[in-house]
Design a protein around this motif. Structure first.
Motif, short mmCIF file in Angstrom:
data_model
loop_
_atom_site.label_atom_id
_atom_site.label_comp_id
_atom_site.label_asym_id
_atom_site.label_seq_id
_atom_site.Cartn_x
_atom_site.Cartn_y
_atom_site.Cartn_z
N GLN A 181 -23.04 -99.92 60.02
CA GLN A 181 -23.21 -100.75 58.84
C GLN A 181 -23.43 -99.96 57.55
N ASP A 182 -23.80 -98.70 57.69
CA ASP A 182 -24.03 -97.88 56.49
C ASP A 182 -22.76 -97.16 56.02
N LEU A 183 -21.65 -97.31 56.74
CA LEU A 183 -20.40 -96.70 56.30
C LEU A 183 -19.86 -97.44 55.08
N ASP A 184 -19.30 -96.70 54.14
CA ASP A 184 -18.73 -97.38 52.97
C ASP A 184 -17.30 -97.81 53.26
N ALA A 185 -16.73 -98.61 52.36
CA ALA A 185 -15.41 -99.20 52.59
C ALA A 185 -14.34 -98.13 52.77
N GLU A 186 -14.47 -97.01 52.06
CA GLU A 186 -13.47 -95.95 52.17
C GLU A 186 -13.49 -95.34 53.58
N GLU A 187 -14.69 -95.14 54.12
CA GLU A 187 -14.79 -94.59 55.48
C GLU A 187 -14.24 -95.58 56.51
N ILE A 188 -14.54 -96.86 56.33
CA ILE A 188 -14.04 -97.88 57.26
C ILE A 188 -12.51 -97.94 57.18
N ALA A 189 -11.95 -97.82 55.98
CA ALA A 189 -10.50 -97.93 55.80
C ALA A 189 -9.75 -96.82 56.52
N GLU A 190 -10.44 -95.71 56.83
CA GLU A 190 -9.80 -94.62 57.57
C GLU A 190 -9.58 -94.96 59.04
N ALA A 220 -20.77 -110.54 60.28
CA ALA A 220 -21.09 -109.34 59.51
C ALA A 220 -20.20 -108.17 59.93
N PHE A 221 -19.94 -108.07 61.24
CA PHE A 221 -19.07 -106.98 61.72
C PHE A 221 -17.64 -107.17 61.23
N LEU A 222 -17.15 -108.40 61.25
CA LEU A 222 -15.80 -108.65 60.75
C LEU A 222 -15.70 -108.34 59.26
N ASP A 223 -16.73 -108.68 58.50
CA ASP A 223 -16.76 -108.33 57.08
C ASP A 223 -16.74 -106.82 56.90
N LEU A 224 -17.57 -106.14 57.70
CA LEU A 224 -17.66 -104.68 57.61
C LEU A 224 -16.31 -104.03 57.90
N MET A 225 -15.60 -104.53 58.94
CA MET A 225 -14.39 -103.88 59.41
C MET A 225 -13.13 -104.39 58.72
N ALA A 226 -13.26 -105.29 57.78
CA ALA A 226 -12.07 -105.79 57.08
C ALA A 226 -11.24 -104.67 56.45
N PRO A 227 -11.85 -103.65 55.82
CA PRO A 227 -11.02 -102.57 55.25
C PRO A 227 -10.23 -101.79 56.30
N ALA A 228 -10.65 -101.89 57.57
CA ALA A 228 -9.92 -101.21 58.65
C ALA A 228 -8.72 -102.03 59.11
N GLY A 229 -8.56 -103.23 58.57
CA GLY A 229 -7.44 -104.08 58.98
C GLY A 229 -7.72 -104.89 60.23
N LEU A 230 -9.01 -104.96 60.66
CA LEU A 230 -9.36 -105.76 61.83
C LEU A 230 -9.35 -107.23 61.42
N ARG A 231 -8.43 -108.00 61.99
CA ARG A 231 -8.26 -109.39 61.59
C ARG A 231 -9.39 -110.25 62.16
N ARG A 232 -9.67 -111.33 61.49
CA ARG A 232 -10.76 -112.21 61.92
C ARG A 232 -10.39 -113.04 63.14
N ASP A 233 -9.10 -113.05 63.51
CA ASP A 233 -8.69 -113.87 64.65
C ASP A 233 -8.50 -113.06 65.93
N VAL A 234 -8.95 -111.78 65.94
CA VAL A 234 -8.71 -110.98 67.14
C VAL A 234 -9.71 -111.28 68.25
N PHE A 235 -10.90 -111.76 67.90
CA PHE A 235 -11.92 -111.98 68.91
C PHE A 235 -11.64 -113.27 69.68
N MET A 236 -11.75 -113.18 71.00
CA MET A 236 -11.49 -114.30 71.90
C MET A 236 -12.75 -114.60 72.71
N PRO A 237 -13.70 -115.39 72.16
CA PRO A 237 -14.88 -115.75 72.96
C PRO A 237 -14.43 -116.41 74.26
N CYS A 238 -15.05 -115.99 75.37
CA CYS A 238 -14.60 -116.46 76.67
C CYS A 238 -15.80 -116.70 77.59
#
Length: 533
Positions: free
Chosen positions: A260-269, A292-310
């Motif tokens: 959570q302390d990584l900045d957007a530039e680091e996440i985008a890598e 919060a994790f999806l918000d954090l990882m948005a710069p990495a291109g992780l889409r909000r629809d990838v998680f499949m609760p099961c």
């Protein structure tokens, strides 16, 4: 299962199993083209050791190529692996020996696979050595087991009693693998990453065997590899172009905490744009942390629809229901008003219903115990005459939830239910709320109802220990605001690390914890024996 491995011999030579000690190091690679010859050689070796069809082998399932081939070799031979947790560093040897000794006695294990961690232990049955490295049987072809043949035995979590053996037949396994791979839509050209333990149904069926069923690359590591380097795992997923994985909710919470302390530039890598499916199961989903994790990882291109609760269970091999690939995560208020996350519609192979405390079948939107029929449900526990299902064909899971628009929502276990003023809440509602406070350690909280009292047991950091009364008051106030229930400050206790007992799959052993609390056996920083009232 073996027919999939034989078919995979037609895969390109670069497709197969990649085993990682560290995510940044080159992996051990075994091509799927080589699997049949190695599996057959392992079967021949075990046959020479006296193993016959039907022989039960206690199988501490370590994450290594030798142990994986031993598992498949026993299956080729028609023997029955009893898949149990291996000895890990934080488990006392005496406790582990008691565990495997009881499994061996209760389930008539004739041999124990001699995995490396057991080399210096006195085994409860004669040891079965692993074959020499590199053995093969050139030109071997694997058989296709009969539908009703036992494939292996896996065990229930043991959260309320000693783990029960669940026999998995070949037809049940094939059926559930079809459900898993149909739901996430994976294809042979994709890659799947997993670090889940192989003795657990999510790691074995959802990780390893589902990849063998499709013939897609499996990028496999031990759980400790993720624990030491959660960020490195996501970077590894990006670097290797993994399209999918299967994880418990804990992995999201843990990754958020460490990243959570990584900045957007680091996440985008970290390019996660190729990830399209993440099965999310095993535990109640912490929705604020997931968002919060999806918000954090948005710069990495992780889409909000990838998680499949099961939702799944060892008694059904694994999968029972799941959100589909690309489906939005659906959240609705539970009957108690706490937000609940959909785990999708049950697989069409199952029939699912809910019953209330009076035994009546629940209408949609009403809380009840989840009952399952059909699908890949086991007929009974191992060596038990009584069927798993009742006279009407339904298995009472012990899980509580509700249906909304045909979708299933899990709120907790029957043993986790907390009743306040006639309203049903669940321990996870309180635990997730408490763990949102910055001084409470993630995953280190247990909330119990003892009589009429709601007891909070938590591990906290130094700031809370330095201001016990102030931090207790913050917990009480936070629970009023988030759950709407008042807990007495005197019922909030801080524990020393490691005092919350867990099952082999990491679930809290609530009954054992409650007994320890009531008997004054929990020695904590703020805990005195309970006085009642």
């Amino acid at each position: 299962m073996l027919e999939y491995i034989q078919r995979n011999q037609e895969c390109p030579p670069e497709r197969g199993l990649y085993l990682y000690d560290k995510f940044i190091d080159p992996p051990e690679f075994i091509s799927y083209q080589d699997f049949p010859e190695q599996v057959a050689a392992y079967a021949d070796f075990f046959r020479d050791q006296g193993i016959e069809p039907g022989t039960r082998v206690l199988f501490p399932f370590e994450t290594s190529s030798a142990v994986i081939f031993a598992f498949l070799g026993l299956m080729e031979l028609g023997a029955v692996p009893l898949s149990v947790k291996p000895l890990v560093l934080d488990t006392p040897r005496a406790t582990y020996l008691d565990f495997i000794g009881r499994v061996a006695r209760d389930y008539d294990a004739a041999r124990v696979l001699q995995v490396p961690t057991l080399e210096t232990l006195d085994l409860p049955a004669p040891g079965l050595p692993l074959p020499p490295a590199g053995i093969r049987e050139p030109g071997a072809r694997l058989r296709t087991p009969a539908a009703d043949e036992p494939a292996f035995v896996q065990f229930s979590s043991g959260s309320t009693s000693f783990p029960k053996g669940i026999p998995v037949r070949q037809d049940m396994l094939r059926s559930n693998l079809t459900m898993i791979t149909r739901t996430d839509g994976r294809v042979p050209e994709e890659r799947v990453s997993s670090w889940l333990p192989l003795y657990h149904d999510m790691g074995l069926v959802g990780g390893l065997l589902s990849c063998l069923a499709v013939g897609c690359d499996l990028l496999l590591a031990e759980p400790i590899t993720f624990l030491f380097d959660a960020r490195g795992w996501w970077e590894h997923m990006a670097r290797e172009g993994a399209a999918g994985t299967v994880i418990p909710n804990f992995a999201v919470d843990y990754s958020l905490k460490l990243m959570q302390d990584l900045d957007a530039e680091e996440i985008a890598e970290i390019d996660l744009s190729r990830v399209r499916s993440i099965y999310l199961g095993s535990e109640p989903i912490n929705l604020p942390n997931l968002n919060a994790f999806l918000d954090l990882m948005a710069p990495a291109g992780l889409r909000r629809d990838v998680f499949m609760p099961c939702y799944g269970m060892a008694e059904a091999v694994l999968l029972v229901s799941s959100r589909p690939v690309g489906g939005e995560i659906r959240v609705v208020p539970s009957p108690s008003g706490v937000p609940a996350v959909s785990v999708g519609r049950p697989m069409p192979e199952y029939t699912v219903r809910l019953r209330d405390e009076e035994g009546r079948v629940c209408a949609e939107g009403r809380l009840g115990e989840i009952e399952v029929a059909g699908g890949s449900l086991a007929a009974s526990y191992l060596d038990k005459q009584a069927p798993l299902v009742g006279d009407d064909g339904y298995y009472a899971t012990g899980d509580i939830g509700f249906l909304d628009d045909g979708e299933l929502f899990i709120t907790g276990r029957i043993s986790d239910r907390i009743k306040v003023g006639g309203q049903s809440y669940f321990a996870s509602d309180f635990e997730q709320a408490v763990e949102r406070l910055d001084f409470v350690r993630d995953g280190r909280t247990c909330v119990l109802q003892i009589g009429q009292d709601i007891v909070v047991l938590a591990e906290v950091d130094r700031t809370a220990r330095d201001d016990v009364e102030g931090s207790r008051a913050r917990i009480v106030d936070h629970l009023v605001k988030t759950v709407g229930v008042t807990v007495r400050s005197s019922d909030v206790h801080y524990l020393r690390p490691g005092q919350l007992e867990r099952t082999s799959s990491g679930k809290l052993r609530r009954r054992a914890i409650a007994e320890a609390y009531e008997q004054g056996r929990l020695g904590g920083l703020t805990l005195d024996p309970p006085t009642g009232g």
